[in-house]
Design an enzyme around this catalytic site. Sequence first.
Site, PDB file in Angstrom:
ATOM      1  N   LYS A  88       9.537  80.883 -21.842  1.00  0.00           N
ATOM      2  CA  LYS A  88       8.255  81.559 -22.045  1.00  0.00           C
ATOM      3  C   LYS A  88       7.639  81.229 -23.410  1.00  0.00           C
ATOM      4  O   LYS A  88       6.415  81.073 -23.522  1.00  0.00           O
ATOM      5  CB  LYS A  88       8.447  83.071 -21.892  1.00  0.00           C
ATOM      6  CG  LYS A  88       7.143  83.836 -21.759  1.00  0.00           C
ATOM      7  CD  LYS A  88       7.376  85.276 -21.347  1.00  0.00           C
ATOM      8  CE  LYS A  88       6.053  86.013 -21.140  1.00  0.00           C
ATOM      9  NZ  LYS A  88       6.264  87.411 -20.656  1.00  0.00           N
ATOM     10  N   PHE A 146      17.132  89.814 -19.597  1.00  0.00           N
ATOM     11  CA  PHE A 146      16.581  90.267 -18.316  1.00  0.00           C
ATOM     12  C   PHE A 146      16.009  89.075 -17.532  1.00  0.00           C
ATOM     13  O   PHE A 146      15.234  88.295 -18.054  1.00  0.00           O
ATOM     14  CB  PHE A 146      15.482  91.306 -18.555  1.00  0.00           C
ATOM     15  CG  PHE A 146      14.809  91.779 -17.295  1.00  0.00           C
ATOM     16  CD1 PHE A 146      15.490  92.541 -16.362  1.00  0.00           C
ATOM     17  CD2 PHE A 146      13.488  91.444 -17.037  1.00  0.00           C
ATOM     18  CE1 PHE A 146      14.882  92.970 -15.201  1.00  0.00           C
ATOM     19  CE2 PHE A 146      12.862  91.877 -15.880  1.00  0.00           C
ATOM     20  CZ  PHE A 146      13.557  92.635 -14.953  1.00  0.00           C
ATOM     21  N   GLN A 147      16.433  88.954 -16.303  1.00  0.00           N
ATOM     22  CA  GLN A 147      16.032  87.878 -15.382  1.00  0.00           C
ATOM     23  C   GLN A 147      16.350  86.494 -15.930  1.00  0.00           C
ATOM     24  O   GLN A 147      15.637  85.525 -15.691  1.00  0.00           O
ATOM     25  CB  GLN A 147      14.549  87.989 -15.003  1.00  0.00           C
ATOM     26  CG  GLN A 147      14.271  89.199 -14.110  1.00  0.00           C
ATOM     27  CD  GLN A 147      12.905  89.167 -13.456  1.00  0.00           C
ATOM     28  OE1 GLN A 147      11.956  88.600 -13.979  1.00  0.00           O
ATOM     29  NE2 GLN A 147      12.785  89.794 -12.291  1.00  0.00           N
ATOM     30  N   MET A 149      21.406  78.290  19.782  1.00  0.00           N
ATOM     31  CA  MET A 149      22.345  77.195  19.593  1.00  0.00           C
ATOM     32  C   MET A 149      23.753  77.721  19.335  1.00  0.00           C
ATOM     33  O   MET A 149      24.744  77.141  19.822  1.00  0.00           O
ATOM     34  CB  MET A 149      21.892  76.298  18.437  1.00  0.00           C
ATOM     35  CG  MET A 149      22.633  74.979  18.370  1.00  0.00           C
ATOM     36  SD  MET A 149      22.361  73.931  19.825  1.00  0.00           S
ATOM     37  CE  MET A 149      20.791  73.167  19.407  1.00  0.00           C
ATOM     38  N   GLU A 173       9.882  83.409  -2.726  1.00  0.00           N
ATOM     39  CA  GLU A 173       9.972  82.105  -3.371  1.00  0.00           C
ATOM     40  C   GLU A 173      10.526  81.024  -2.447  1.00  0.00           C
ATOM     41  O   GLU A 173      10.151  79.851  -2.572  1.00  0.00           O
ATOM     42  CB  GLU A 173      10.839  82.199  -4.637  1.00  0.00           C
ATOM     43  CG  GLU A 173      10.203  82.999  -5.768  1.00  0.00           C
ATOM     44  CD  GLU A 173      10.529  84.490  -5.715  1.00  0.00           C
ATOM     45  OE1 GLU A 173      10.140  85.203  -6.667  1.00  0.00           O
ATOM     46  OE2 GLU A 173      11.175  84.931  -4.732  1.00  0.00           O
TER      47      GLU A 173
END
Length: 586
Positions: free
Chosen positions: A165, A115-116, A484, A53
Amino acid sequence: MSAKTMTGAKMVVQALIDQGVDTVFGYPGGAVLPIYDEIFQQNSIKHILVRHEQGAVHAAEGYARSTGKVGVALVTSGPGATNAVTGLTDALMDSIPILVLTGQVPTFMIGSDAFQEADTVGITRPCTKHNWLVKETDKLSGIIHEAFHVATSGRPGPVLIDIPKDVQFASGTYTKANPSQSYYQPQVKGDIEGITDLVAAMEKAKKPLFYTGGGVINSGPAASQLLRELVEATGFPITSTLMGLGAYPASGDKWLGMLGMHGLYEANWAMHDCDLMINIGARFDDRITGILDKFAPNSIKAHIDIDPSSINKVIQTDIPIIGDVAHVLEDILKVWKSRGRKTKVDHVAKWWGQIKDWKKINCLAYTQEGKVIKPQHALTRLEELTKHRAKDRYICTEVGQHQMWAAQYLGFEHPNQWMTSGGLGTMGYGHPASIGVQMAHPDALVINIAGEASWLMNMQEMGTAVQYRLPVKQFILNNERLGMVRQWQELLHGERYSSSWSESLPDFVKLAEAFGAKGILCSDPADLDDAIMEMLNHDGPVLFDCLVEKHENCFPMIPSGKAHNDMLLGDADTQGVIDAKGSVLV
């Protein structure tokens, strides 16, 4: 379109189509399956399946930065949304207009640790321009259209819509966009009194300087054209931040190069000594100013910015002008011309004489000897072999030494062709960003300048490039170090190299081949041109492993806490480091 009843998932797709979206970068999950089902049933929008993602959001950034349009990413709830946070913050820091659509658990389960489930709106409130949690399907389409307006109006930036959802499944009434009814109407026209004050200061200035930033590019093509007209008409020198490269052509005779921590000697000294600093679309970033009380101490400071919160935030401004860069530049030119196009020509000519003296110190000089490729040489040759494609060459970078070398040694003639992570400094940005750029410009030459450490952070997106047959070129300057970090440890931390290299790097050629891409290894300067041409002539994705000098430092460099004219310069003859006054430091 008259009002229609449709599901929330259908609304999402229809709203994107109505907003002119042609590409969405995303990764499916349970909380966004209704939207993915609608994507499957249409042909107007291409969906690009990324491998992470974070990659989706950076790809959307690359798309947005190279087109000026809103980049769109679609991710699921919970970890899908939290994985998007880095990209959102990156876009906020660099003013990139993107829309991230996140799935959420059903409304009746919010707050139950389902969940999630994650508090996506709470998590992303500090790293978005605005965000929404949609609990009513009837409001969904209007919010999506409003999100596009917010992302692109005023100072551009990221917005996020969290969609439960059940809202995606439910039906509601679709409404079309009407930006004129939006509550968000930022000021675009600059105050004419402030503009007149600035023109008066331009007429009196003996050592003027245009200091430009990413705001010029964000304002659109007209802003860059107006800037070029103003520079040529006045004869004033111009410099730029990292994010502003390309707004004024690198080949222009008024161009001083980039300024700041790794900016050019003449640009930083001009900034320090100017008597009128005209800041156009930059935010006085700490990488530019150095220590604040020594920043351009004898100058009148004008600041043109669309974001009122940027005015006087870091540096006190004498002439503040709030407005869109293109509108303000247009009015500056009108007022300046109406007042007789006056400048102190003799004094400005003397100022140019001083600048030419500073230019005699070739701060980007390096020596390419022996069998080891200097990173500066690799980019010099890449520039030489690709500059004929200036109109359709797009450069992305990761973050580190290679990023600064790319800004120093590559020339940008046009806006929107330089994609880099400026404010946040996000390692792993360039690879997915280059995928977004290539999707937006399928026939263009897209090259990501990378370090091996940064590239590995989102290496999985090579699979995306291969799947969609995107001919992006990954040009890795491989010094087997966190370059760096190692440089700072050498110069500022007593050469104590704490965790600044990996002892188990992959074989990048084999890695490329494992993904189904082409891998090229080059370690000899004598082979470099042929290897670069092999990369450029290949019609698919390429991973170019360029082995370079392991302990090369990036100069000029302003050490932390120093004034912006207190620079360290690499001495190619002694291989030591000298400060701007010539004293040997190491």
